[in-house]
Structures are given as structure tokens and as C-alpha cells.
Design an enzyme around this catalytic site. Structure first.
Site, PDB file in Angstrom:
ATOM      1  N   ARG A 102       3.221  18.706   2.897  1.00  0.00           N
ATOM      2  CA  ARG A 102       3.723  20.008   2.460  1.00  0.00           C
ATOM      3  C   ARG A 102       2.965  20.567   1.267  1.00  0.00           C
ATOM      4  NH1 ARG A 102       9.700  22.337   2.606  1.00  0.00           N
ATOM      5  NH2 ARG A 102       9.038  22.143   4.771  1.00  0.00           N
TER       6      ARG A 102
ATOM      7  N   ASP B 140      -0.239   4.448  -0.089  1.00  0.00           N
ATOM      8  CA  ASP B 140      -0.971   5.655   0.305  1.00  0.00           C
ATOM      9  C   ASP B 140      -0.116   6.634   1.098  1.00  0.00           C
ATOM     10  OD1 ASP B 140      -3.216   4.620  -0.878  1.00  0.00           O
ATOM     11  OD2 ASP B 140      -4.176   4.011   0.984  1.00  0.00           O
TER      12      ASP B 140
ATOM     13  N   GLU C 292      -8.665   0.460  -2.982  1.00  0.00           N
ATOM     14  CA  GLU C 292      -9.559   0.520  -1.835  1.00  0.00           C
ATOM     15  C   GLU C 292     -10.484   1.713  -2.016  1.00  0.00           C
ATOM     16  OE1 GLU C 292      -6.668  -1.413   1.605  1.00  0.00           O
ATOM     17  OE2 GLU C 292      -6.920   0.756   1.506  1.00  0.00           O
TER      18      GLU C 292
ATOM     19  N   GLY D 185       1.208  -1.352   4.329  1.00  0.00           N
ATOM     20  CA  GLY D 185       1.621  -0.046   3.850  1.00  0.00           C
ATOM     21  C   GLY D 185       2.447   0.741   4.833  1.00  0.00           C
ATOM     22  N   HIS D 186       1.826   1.175   5.920  1.00  0.00           N
ATOM     23  CA  HIS D 186       2.481   2.116   6.831  1.00  0.00           C
ATOM     24  C   HIS D 186       3.818   1.601   7.335  1.00  0.00           C
ATOM     25  CE1 HIS D 186       3.285   4.176  10.684  1.00  0.00           C
ATOM     26  NE2 HIS D 186       2.817   5.219  10.033  1.00  0.00           N
TER      27      HIS D 186
ATOM     28  N   ARG E 274      -9.502   8.328  -1.047  1.00  0.00           N
ATOM     29  CA  ARG E 274     -10.581   8.603  -0.115  1.00  0.00           C
ATOM     30  C   ARG E 274     -11.460   9.743  -0.620  1.00  0.00           C
ATOM     31  NH1 ARG E 274      -9.323   6.495   5.449  1.00  0.00           N
ATOM     32  NH2 ARG E 274     -11.048   7.841   6.086  1.00  0.00           N
TER      33      ARG E 274
ATOM     34  N   ARG F 204      -7.399  12.868   1.256  1.00  0.00           N
ATOM     35  CA  ARG F 204      -6.397  13.265   2.249  1.00  0.00           C
ATOM     36  C   ARG F 204      -4.982  12.820   1.891  1.00  0.00           C
ATOM     37  NH1 ARG F 204      -8.283  10.210   7.620  1.00  0.00           N
ATOM     38  NH2 ARG F 204     -10.173  11.319   7.007  1.00  0.00           N
ATOM     39  N   HIS F 205      -4.871  11.793   1.057  1.00  0.00           N
ATOM     40  CA  HIS F 205      -3.523  11.407   0.606  1.00  0.00           C
ATOM     41  C   HIS F 205      -3.525  11.173  -0.906  1.00  0.00           C
ATOM     42  CE1 HIS F 205      -5.420   7.539   1.480  1.00  0.00           C
ATOM     43  NE2 HIS F 205      -5.197   7.634   2.772  1.00  0.00           N
TER      44      HIS F 205
ATOM     45  N   HIS G 164      -5.616   3.849  -2.119  1.00  0.00           N
ATOM     46  CA  HIS G 164      -6.922   4.186  -1.556  1.00  0.00           C
ATOM     47  C   HIS G 164      -7.191   5.661  -1.825  1.00  0.00           C
ATOM     48  CE1 HIS G 164      -9.691   4.288   2.283  1.00  0.00           C
ATOM     49  NE2 HIS G 164     -10.333   4.634   1.171  1.00  0.00           N
TER      50      HIS G 164
ATOM     51  N   ASN H   9       0.853  -1.189   0.000  1.00  0.00           N
ATOM     52  CA  ASN H   9       0.000   0.000   0.000  1.00  0.00           C
ATOM     53  C   ASN H   9       0.891   1.240   0.000  1.00  0.00           C
ATOM     54  OD1 ASN H   9      -1.651   2.214   0.838  1.00  0.00           O
ATOM     55  ND2 ASN H   9      -3.147   0.750   1.621  1.00  0.00           N
TER      56      ASN H   9
ATOM     57  N   THR I 197      -6.997   6.866  10.013  1.00  0.00           N
ATOM     58  CA  THR I 197      -6.910   5.838   8.987  1.00  0.00           C
ATOM     59  C   THR I 197      -8.079   4.896   9.222  1.00  0.00           C
ATOM     60  OG1 THR I 197      -5.453   4.168   7.973  1.00  0.00           O
ATOM     61  CG2 THR I 197      -5.409   4.341  10.379  1.00  0.00           C
ATOM     62  N   THR I 198      -8.276   3.923   8.360  1.00  0.00           N
ATOM     63  CA  THR I 198      -9.421   3.029   8.498  1.00  0.00           C
ATOM     64  C   THR I 198      -9.326   2.270   9.808  1.00  0.00           C
ATOM     65  OG1 THR I 198      -9.480   2.789   6.096  1.00  0.00           O
ATOM     66  CG2 THR I 198     -10.734   1.198   7.386  1.00  0.00           C
TER      67      THR I 198
ATOM     68  N   GLU J  21     -10.729  -9.266   3.034  1.00  0.00           N
ATOM     69  CA  GLU J  21      -9.495  -8.855   3.700  1.00  0.00           C
ATOM     70  C   GLU J  21      -9.818  -8.675   5.170  1.00  0.00           C
ATOM     71  OE1 GLU J  21      -6.217  -5.226   3.844  1.00  0.00           O
ATOM     72  OE2 GLU J  21      -7.222  -5.692   1.941  1.00  0.00           O
TER      73      GLU J  21
ATOM     74  N   HIS K 139      -3.778  -4.287   7.818  1.00  0.00           N
ATOM     75  CA  HIS K 139      -3.915  -3.184   8.767  1.00  0.00           C
ATOM     76  C   HIS K 139      -3.098  -3.459  10.027  1.00  0.00           C
ATOM     77  CE1 HIS K 139      -5.809   0.673   9.758  1.00  0.00           C
ATOM     78  NE2 HIS K 139      -5.647   0.283  10.998  1.00  0.00           N
ATOM     79  N   GLY K 140      -2.044  -2.685  10.172  1.00  0.00           N
ATOM     80  CA  GLY K 140      -1.216  -2.767  11.366  1.00  0.00           C
ATOM     81  C   GLY K 140      -0.199  -3.886  11.373  1.00  0.00           C
TER      82      GLY K 140
END
Length: 248
Positions: free
Chosen positions: A19, A10, A78, A220-221, A53, A57-58, A51, A8, A108-109, A159, A198-199
Site C-alpha cells: 500500500r 522482509d 542478506e 520468513g514467509h 534488495r 522491493r520490500h 534483505h 526473516n 523472491t530468491t 546457507e 528458503h521454503g
């Protein structure tokens, strides 16, 4: 079959937006999410997740099209269940769409989609995506009822939301592993591909080795965070190496 990795990207866009939110088209706007796809592939990514949204936002629409036009890996979009996002998906034509819940207040989700409760509103969207040849996944909590509803609505994949697992420790994490196992077993029994995301990070991933039937992790993160130290290609390669420990 080995466990697949969907990367991911994102939060590459999140860094840019920190910025350049008001100037996303500026020649100075960096980093470009599309520019990182080559590194993800070189590190061993099997697909790319994005994703867009509703509040942008991203990822921006332009990012999605640039990724689609430059990426030779399968794309997983997504999206929330809105007419605007459905129109985008049908025009973009990614290989996969994962329907997710969205609220403007969340960072985030933060949970899974209530497929059971929202069945009637989700069904037309799933039908239109499938008619367009797009495979559909539902991002759900590891709950047997939600897995059953996802299979009934016609989704090829689920998922499983691993956020509660990732935020739990000790005996509570063991309970979350049991929840994931029950949901994965149900999905497998119903003929639905079982993914997770996620996570998931470089530490807790080993606890997911106990859960059967996973086909793909979407991460992703943690990869983006790790890339600050080692670079994106290496961060992806390190995750791929850890995933080899999963026996299914």
C-alpha cells in the site's frame, strides 16, 4: 547445541509496500519491520534476517537502520554483490552478511549463488566484510562444488538453499534430502557452519530432521503467513517448538 532460528522479517515490509510503496515514510505506513522484532524475540528467535534488495522491493535502507538501532538480537543482512550493497553493509555493520544472487525478474530468491563461477568477483567483497569483523555466509544450492568454493573463499558459513526441497514431493523430495545431506557433510568436514533456508514451513520441516550438521534455519514467509492467524510471537514460538525435534 540446539538448532537456532533466524527470523526473516522482509515480508513484513512486503505487506507495508503493498500500500505504501510510494509513501514509505508516511505516518500511516504499516506495519514497520522494526516493530515486529520484539515479538520475534519473545517467540524465541535467535537472530533477525533482513534483505535490502537493489530494487528496494520490500526492505528500505531506513528499515535496516531502524532494526539495527532497536534490535538486541544478532542481525543477518542478506545482500547482492554490488558496491552499493557492500557500502551499506559496512556502514550498518551487522553481525552477519549472507551473499545472495539477485535478479529483478524473480519474485523472491529462486536459487543459490554460483560461488564457484563468480569466485573472482566475490572474493574482494568477502575480504572487505571479514576485515570489518562481519561474519560471511554464502547462500548456495546444496552442491558439493559450491560448498568447497565457499570454504575456499573464506566464508565462515553456508546457507543451503532449500527451495528445491520445499517444492519437491515423494521420491523427488528424498533425492533433495540426499543432496542436502551430502552438502552438509562436506561443509562440516571443511569446518564451515551449515545453515539452511528458503521454503521451510511448519509441515516440511520434519523432513529436514534427517539432514545432519545444521546449525541454523532462516525462515520468513511461512512465519509471516502463520502470524496472520495466530500473531507473530506465537508463530515464531510454534516454529521454535518444531525445531526442537532436530537432533543434528
Amino acid at each position: 547445541m540446539s538448532l537456532l532460528l533466524g527470523v526473516n522479517i522482509d515480508h513484513v515490509a512486503t505487506l507495508r509496500q503493498a500500500r505504501y510503496a510510494l509513501q514509505p515514510d508516511s505516518p500511516n505506513a504499516e506495519p514497520s519491520p522494526a516493530s515486529i522484532v520484539r515479538d520475534a524475540k519473545a517467540g524465541g528467535a535467535d537472530s533477525i534476517t533482513i534483505h535490502v534488495r537493489v530494487d528496494r522491493r520490500h526492505m528500505q535502507d531506513a528499515d535496516a537502520y531502524e532494526v539495527k538501532n532497536t534490535c538486541d538480537l544478532p542481525i543477518n543482512l542478506e545482500m547482492g554483490n554490488t558496491p552499493e550493497m557492500l557500502a551499506l553493509a559496512l556502514d550498518l555493520s551487522p553481525e552477519f552478511v549472507c551473499l545472495v544472487p539477485e535478479t529483478r525478474e524473480e519474485v523472491t530468491t529462486e536459487g543459490g549463488l554460483d560461488v564457484h563461477g563468480l569466485f573472482d568477483s566475490l572474493q574482494p567483497t568477502v575480504a572487505k566484510l571479514r576485515e570489518a569483523g562481519i561474519k560471511v555466509s554464502m547462500f548456495i544450492d546444496p552442491d558439493v562444488e559450491q560448498v568447497e568454493a565457499s570454504a575456499r573463499i573464506g566464508a565462515e558459513m553456508v546457507e543451503l538453499h532449500t527451495g528445491c526441497f520445499a517444492n519437491a514431493f515423494g521420491d523427488t523430495r528424498k533425492q533433495e534430502v540426499q543432496r542436502l545431506t551430502q552438502a552438509a557433510n562436506k561443509g562440516h568436514a571443511l569446518g564451515v557452519q551449515v545453515n539452511a533456508g528458503h521454503g521451510i514451513n511448519y509441515t516440511n520441516i520434519v523432513d529436514l530432521y534427517e539432514v545432519p550438521h545444521f546449525a541454523e534455519f532462516n525462515i520468513g514467509h511461512s512465519i509471516v503467513a502463520r502470524s496472520v492467524k495466530v500473531g507473530f510471537e506465537t508463530a515464531v514460538a510454534e516454529m521454535v517448538e518444531l525445531m526442537k525435534g532436530y537432533q543434528g
